[in-house]
Design an enzyme around this catalytic site. Sequence first.
Site, PDB file in Angstrom:
ATOM      1  N   SER A  41       2.437  -4.325   1.463  1.00 26.33           N
ATOM      2  CA  SER A  41       3.567  -3.458   1.816  1.00 26.33           C
ATOM      3  C   SER A  41       4.920  -3.995   1.362  1.00 26.33           C
ATOM      4  O   SER A  41       5.848  -3.218   1.161  1.00 26.33           O
ATOM      5  CB  SER A  41       3.600  -3.225   3.332  1.00 26.33           C
ATOM      6  OG  SER A  41       3.809  -4.432   4.036  1.00 26.33           O
ATOM      7  N   ASP A 318      10.511  -2.458  10.551  1.00 28.50           N
ATOM      8  CA  ASP A 318       9.474  -2.222  11.553  1.00 28.50           C
ATOM      9  C   ASP A 318       8.911  -3.561  12.007  1.00 28.50           C
ATOM     10  O   ASP A 318       9.584  -4.578  11.880  1.00 28.50           O
ATOM     11  CB  ASP A 318       8.383  -1.271  11.019  1.00 28.50           C
ATOM     12  CG  ASP A 318       7.732  -1.787   9.736  1.00 28.50           C
ATOM     13  OD1 ASP A 318       7.823  -3.006   9.466  1.00 28.50           O
ATOM     14  OD2 ASP A 318       7.130  -0.984   8.997  1.00 28.50           O
TER      15      ASP A 318
END
Length: 344
Positions: A41, A318
């Site tokens: 990611s 996040d």
Amino acid sequence: MHYLMKLFFSLSLFFGINGAVGSNQPSQANKNPKLFVFGNSYADTGNMKPTALSWKLPYGITFPGKPSGRYSDGLTATDFLAKQLGAKLPYLWRTHGKKKVKLNRGMNFAFGGSEVFDSPVDRSPNISTQVGFLVNLALARRVYTIDGDLASSYALLSYSGTDYYGFIDQNPNMAAYPAFVEFIVEDIQYSLGIMNGLKFKNIAVTSLHPLGCLPRVTVASSFRSCNESYSDLVRLHNESLKKAVAKLNKEDKFRTKGDRFVIVDLHKAFMTILEKKGNKRFKSPLKPCCEGDCARMDMKGAKKYTLCNDPKSAFFWDEINPTQEGWRSIYSLLGKSLTESLTK
């Protein structure tokens, strides 16, 4: 058996590559560098399927103003590295991996959630599989030439330690750490060795950032402090990676001057920022902007997360990934020294 199978594959690929490169043209000047990216990611710019969280709001709210498949509010590591190298943003494997024509940009093979091992939960291709995708494009389909395209290009292998999370939960005893770290780094070294056979101009691999400082861990302290119990494992990984990279550079038969492999020291950059020693000072650097179950809704359609007022004020987006401003700060610290190491 696992090691022997990998050794056999490595030798087969090595001889296959060296038999194929003779028909390619000599390397040209690096006027239009290509960037090839492998990892998870931190490097993914949109390879996940449209059902992934990275394609749901509030991801992408800073750039481009809607979800783009990046695990952030905006740009990520790949975007900033490409800019520093003067390379165009790589094509996505998801959209261009099946084309049969020569491509004028590099390619991003990174998938969110990718690990060294195959995940029992996530279906993302692991890192060695991603490298295999490029081998197929270069050798079987000739979309990229080795002595032409790849020899004048850069590669990034981004590893963010996903394999370690479950391992740490199941193995609180530090005695188990060294063997597992060795197994992880051996697999990374294997992928780097294959990439070396593809003759990239330079290959960058990330050090492991401080896992104990990620919001998924610091939530236990209300985002006030890092969990130092992760530090020994991270230290072991980075020391082992440093030795592996030194070995690869020493044994590099294709490079006569300088080092092909470069470590991108994410750990140092992260710690500089988290300790508020960088140019950009985040007020609460351990607290994510998207707090909770980011991008998820409950059965009634209510958000399972809260969002900060200004993503630029947060380092983390996040529970794992930095914000666009976070990545900007990281690559500002890495800056000129990283660019010079990769372009020399």
